[in-house]
Motif scaffolding. Sequence first.
Motif, PDB file in Angstrom:
ATOM      1  N   ALA A  62      29.959  93.904  28.559  1.00  0.00           N
ATOM      2  CA  ALA A  62      30.020  92.452  28.618  1.00  0.00           C
ATOM      3  C   ALA A  62      28.841  91.941  29.444  1.00  0.00           C
ATOM      4  O   ALA A  62      28.490  92.501  30.473  1.00  0.00           O
ATOM      5  N   GLY A  63      28.205  90.878  28.962  1.00  0.00           N
ATOM      6  CA  GLY A  63      27.078  90.306  29.688  1.00  0.00           C
ATOM      7  C   GLY A  63      25.744  90.955  29.406  1.00  0.00           C
ATOM      8  O   GLY A  63      24.741  90.605  30.046  1.00  0.00           O
ATOM      9  N   ASP A  64      25.682  91.870  28.442  1.00  0.00           N
ATOM     10  CA  ASP A  64      24.404  92.504  28.124  1.00  0.00           C
ATOM     11  C   ASP A  64      23.347  91.473  27.744  1.00  0.00           C
ATOM     12  O   ASP A  64      22.206  91.529  28.217  1.00  0.00           O
ATOM     13  N   ASP A  65      23.713  90.527  26.868  1.00  0.00           N
ATOM     14  CA  ASP A  65      22.751  89.518  26.434  1.00  0.00           C
ATOM     15  C   ASP A  65      22.269  88.692  27.622  1.00  0.00           C
ATOM     16  O   ASP A  65      21.078  88.359  27.724  1.00  0.00           O
ATOM     17  N   PHE A  66      23.194  88.362  28.530  1.00  0.00           N
ATOM     18  CA  PHE A  66      22.848  87.588  29.722  1.00  0.00           C
ATOM     19  C   PHE A  66      21.833  88.338  30.576  1.00  0.00           C
ATOM     20  O   PHE A  66      20.802  87.782  30.973  1.00  0.00           O
ATOM     21  N   ARG A  67      22.106  89.597  30.846  1.00  0.00           N
ATOM     22  CA  ARG A  67      21.229  90.381  31.726  1.00  0.00           C
ATOM     23  C   ARG A  67      19.878  90.682  31.078  1.00  0.00           C
ATOM     24  O   ARG A  67      18.890  90.905  31.776  1.00  0.00           O
ATOM     25  N   GLU A  68      19.850  90.696  29.743  1.00  0.00           N
ATOM     26  CA  GLU A  68      18.595  90.950  29.043  1.00  0.00           C
ATOM     27  C   GLU A  68      17.779  89.679  28.816  1.00  0.00           C
ATOM     28  O   GLU A  68      16.693  89.722  28.236  1.00  0.00           O
ATOM     29  N   GLY A  69      18.292  88.545  29.281  1.00  0.00           N
ATOM     30  CA  GLY A  69      17.562  87.287  29.162  1.00  0.00           C
ATOM     31  C   GLY A  69      17.486  86.732  27.758  1.00  0.00           C
ATOM     32  O   GLY A  69      16.534  86.024  27.409  1.00  0.00           O
ATOM     33  N   LYS A  70      18.506  87.009  26.927  1.00  0.00           N
ATOM     34  CA  LYS A  70      18.498  86.522  25.549  1.00  0.00           C
ATOM     35  C   LYS A  70      19.058  85.108  25.474  1.00  0.00           C
ATOM     36  O   LYS A  70      20.146  84.842  25.962  1.00  0.00           O
ATOM     37  N   MET A  71      18.296  84.237  24.833  1.00  0.00           N
ATOM     38  CA  MET A  71      18.744  82.866  24.619  1.00  0.00           C
ATOM     39  C   MET A  71      19.540  82.803  23.325  1.00  0.00           C
ATOM     40  O   MET A  71      19.027  82.460  22.257  1.00  0.00           O
ATOM     41  N   THR A  72      20.811  83.175  23.399  1.00  0.00           N
ATOM     42  CA  THR A  72      21.696  83.061  22.251  1.00  0.00           C
ATOM     43  C   THR A  72      22.247  81.637  22.184  1.00  0.00           C
ATOM     44  O   THR A  72      22.062  80.842  23.104  1.00  0.00           O
ATOM     45  N   LEU A  73      22.947  81.315  21.087  1.00  0.00           N
ATOM     46  CA  LEU A  73      23.388  79.931  20.907  1.00  0.00           C
ATOM     47  C   LEU A  73      24.261  79.419  22.048  1.00  0.00           C
ATOM     48  O   LEU A  73      24.086  78.264  22.476  1.00  0.00           O
ATOM     49  N   PRO A  74      25.203  80.193  22.588  1.00  0.00           N
ATOM     50  CA  PRO A  74      25.979  79.661  23.715  1.00  0.00           C
ATOM     51  C   PRO A  74      25.101  79.218  24.883  1.00  0.00           C
ATOM     52  O   PRO A  74      25.376  78.198  25.526  1.00  0.00           O
ATOM     53  N   VAL A  75      24.047  79.959  25.156  1.00  0.00           N
ATOM     54  CA  VAL A  75      23.156  79.610  26.270  1.00  0.00           C
ATOM     55  C   VAL A  75      22.300  78.402  25.904  1.00  0.00           C
ATOM     56  O   VAL A  75      22.084  77.499  26.733  1.00  0.00           O
ATOM     57  N   ILE A  76      21.802  78.379  24.665  1.00  0.00           N
ATOM     58  CA  ILE A  76      20.993  77.233  24.225  1.00  0.00           C
ATOM     59  C   ILE A  76      21.794  75.937  24.367  1.00  0.00           C
ATOM     60  O   ILE A  76      21.285  74.923  24.881  1.00  0.00           O
ATOM     61  N   LEU A  77      23.050  75.956  23.944  1.00  0.00           N
ATOM     62  CA  LEU A  77      23.892  74.757  24.038  1.00  0.00           C
ATOM     63  C   LEU A  77      24.230  74.413  25.488  1.00  0.00           C
ATOM     64  O   LEU A  77      24.181  73.244  25.886  1.00  0.00           O
ATOM     65  N   ALA A  78      24.579  75.437  26.274  1.00  0.00           N
ATOM     66  CA  ALA A  78      24.935  75.191  27.677  1.00  0.00           C
ATOM     67  C   ALA A  78      23.740  74.642  28.454  1.00  0.00           C
ATOM     68  O   ALA A  78      23.896  73.744  29.295  1.00  0.00           O
ATOM     69  N   TYR A  79      22.561  75.167  28.173  1.00  0.00           N
ATOM     70  CA  TYR A  79      21.343  74.689  28.848  1.00  0.00           C
ATOM     71  C   TYR A  79      21.077  73.231  28.488  1.00  0.00           C
ATOM     72  O   TYR A  79      20.780  72.402  29.363  1.00  0.00           O
ATOM     73  N   ALA A  80      21.211  72.896  27.219  1.00  0.00           N
ATOM     74  CA  ALA A  80      20.937  71.530  26.773  1.00  0.00           C
ATOM     75  C   ALA A  80      21.947  70.538  27.337  1.00  0.00           C
ATOM     76  O   ALA A  80      21.612  69.377  27.602  1.00  0.00           O
ATOM     77  N   ARG A  81      23.184  70.973  27.548  1.00  0.00           N
ATOM     78  CA  ARG A  81      24.253  70.069  27.976  1.00  0.00           C
ATOM     79  C   ARG A  81      24.439  70.032  29.480  1.00  0.00           C
ATOM     80  O   ARG A  81      25.198  69.182  29.991  1.00  0.00           O
ATOM     81  N   GLY A  82      23.799  70.918  30.213  1.00  0.00           N
ATOM     82  CA  GLY A  82      23.998  70.994  31.653  1.00  0.00           C
ATOM     83  C   GLY A  82      23.201  69.960  32.424  1.00  0.00           C
ATOM     84  O   GLY A  82      22.304  69.307  31.890  1.00  0.00           O
ATOM     85  N   ASP A  83      23.555  69.815  33.715  1.00  0.00           N
ATOM     86  CA  ASP A  83      22.762  68.948  34.586  1.00  0.00           C
ATOM     87  C   ASP A  83      21.576  69.741  35.126  1.00  0.00           C
ATOM     88  O   ASP A  83      21.365  70.904  34.765  1.00  0.00           O
ATOM     89  N   GLU A  84      20.800  69.126  36.021  1.00  0.00           N
ATOM     90  CA  GLU A  84      19.576  69.786  36.486  1.00  0.00           C
ATOM     91  C   GLU A  84      19.885  71.063  37.257  1.00  0.00           C
ATOM     92  O   GLU A  84      19.151  72.059  37.150  1.00  0.00           O
ATOM     93  N   ASP A 105      13.093  77.988  26.797  1.00  0.00           N
ATOM     94  CA  ASP A 105      12.794  76.865  25.914  1.00  0.00           C
ATOM     95  C   ASP A 105      12.996  77.209  24.441  1.00  0.00           C
ATOM     96  O   ASP A 105      12.570  76.457  23.567  1.00  0.00           O
ATOM     97  N   LEU A 106      13.666  78.339  24.161  1.00  0.00           N
ATOM     98  CA  LEU A 106      13.882  78.745  22.770  1.00  0.00           C
ATOM     99  C   LEU A 106      14.670  77.674  22.019  1.00  0.00           C
ATOM    100  O   LEU A 106      15.756  77.273  22.452  1.00  0.00           O
ATOM    101  N   ALA A 107      14.152  77.224  20.884  1.00  0.00           N
ATOM    102  CA  ALA A 107      14.815  76.199  20.087  1.00  0.00           C
ATOM    103  C   ALA A 107      15.928  76.819  19.248  1.00  0.00           C
ATOM    104  O   ALA A 107      15.849  77.979  18.839  1.00  0.00           O
ATOM    105  N   GLU A 108      16.947  76.020  18.974  1.00  0.00           N
ATOM    106  CA  GLU A 108      18.058  76.497  18.151  1.00  0.00           C
ATOM    107  C   GLU A 108      17.572  76.943  16.774  1.00  0.00           C
ATOM    108  O   GLU A 108      18.066  77.932  16.219  1.00  0.00           O
ATOM    109  N   GLU A 109      16.610  76.233  16.222  1.00  0.00           N
ATOM    110  CA  GLU A 109      16.085  76.586  14.897  1.00  0.00           C
ATOM    111  C   GLU A 109      15.479  77.996  14.903  1.00  0.00           C
ATOM    112  O   GLU A 109      15.701  78.782  13.979  1.00  0.00           O
ATOM    113  N   ARG A 110      14.736  78.313  15.961  1.00  0.00           N
ATOM    114  CA  ARG A 110      14.143  79.647  16.026  1.00  0.00           C
ATOM    115  C   ARG A 110      15.214  80.705  16.231  1.00  0.00           C
ATOM    116  O   ARG A 110      15.136  81.800  15.667  1.00  0.00           O
TER     117      ARG A 110
END
Length: 335
Positions: free
Chosen positions: A238-260, A169-174
């Motif tokens: 490659a994928g370090d941020d993914f495996r570490e559970g970091k909500m970077t901007l690509p993930v924040i945007l993909a999460y917001a734009r994805g379906d359920e 639930d990390l906000a883009e602003e944070r």
Amino acid sequence: MSVTLHRFAGHAPSLDPMIGLVARDMDSVNDVIVDRMRSEIPLIPELAGHLIAGGGKRLRPMLTLASARLLGYGGDRHHLLAAAVEFIHTATLLHDDVVDGSDLRRGRRTANIIWGNPASVLVGDFLFSRSFELMVESGSLRALEILSNASAVIAEGEVNQLTAVRRVDLAEERYLDIIGAKTAALFAAACRVAAVVADRPADEAALDAYGRNLGVAFQLVDDAIDYTSDAGTMGKDAGDDFREGKMTLPVILAYARGDEADRTFWRDAVEGRRSGDADFAHAVDLVRRTRAVEDTFARARHYGQQAIDALAAFDDGAAKDAMVEAVEFAVARAY
């Protein structure tokens, strides 16, 4: 004169102009770095040297030197401050790799993997201490204020990021607050202190804006290429941020734009329940399909343009050209 991003469209932008511009000054900075890494405890220069000699471009101290050149400064006090900037950066990398449990940096095994976490943390502390000695030796209370504040802001940013890990639930602003602190603050301070030694206080704000926006652009590209590049390109896995559970901007945007179904995947991934190679491949597909990577790169270009705009009031010349091309280089790493 205002300059537009992509003015180097005819050739691949490079740090070479900046490297050439500050080469002699950088030799002096390197002498300071080597001298101040010395210790009667052999592990300290061995471990610190492993990272400092690990192939980094030393962009941050070069920014101090280039900014001083932009202002026409002809002294040598900026050598001490540029070395202090590099020590701060190196110390934060040592600490970051321990916190993140990283195995690879700049294509080499991290210090914590070779010597262990306690040694990496303590040598990082040693380098922080050396950086403060150098600030004091520069003879400027204002420079000490700027760099010590940046060190505190970086630490706050790292703690902020630590508490945001595995929070879907990390906000883009944070997120922007985090990268503004943990990355952009040192870029800004590295540039700003040049105005202090050059006795040009009126130029502090413009150099701060240049460095801060460049730092944000630099980190945005770093976060995006975690989903587009291999370890050889990135200097980390490659994928370090993914495996570490970091909500970077690509993930924040993909999460917001994805379906359920997409959001369920991201929740599982960020919370650590899906971290295998196939999961990462699916994550790459999602960030591309939702244009999250593309829009992150676009955001980086926006901040890059703001960095270039901050230089508008300065005289044209080799220093300004090199600093503009450094922005182009930072953004072009995406391509």
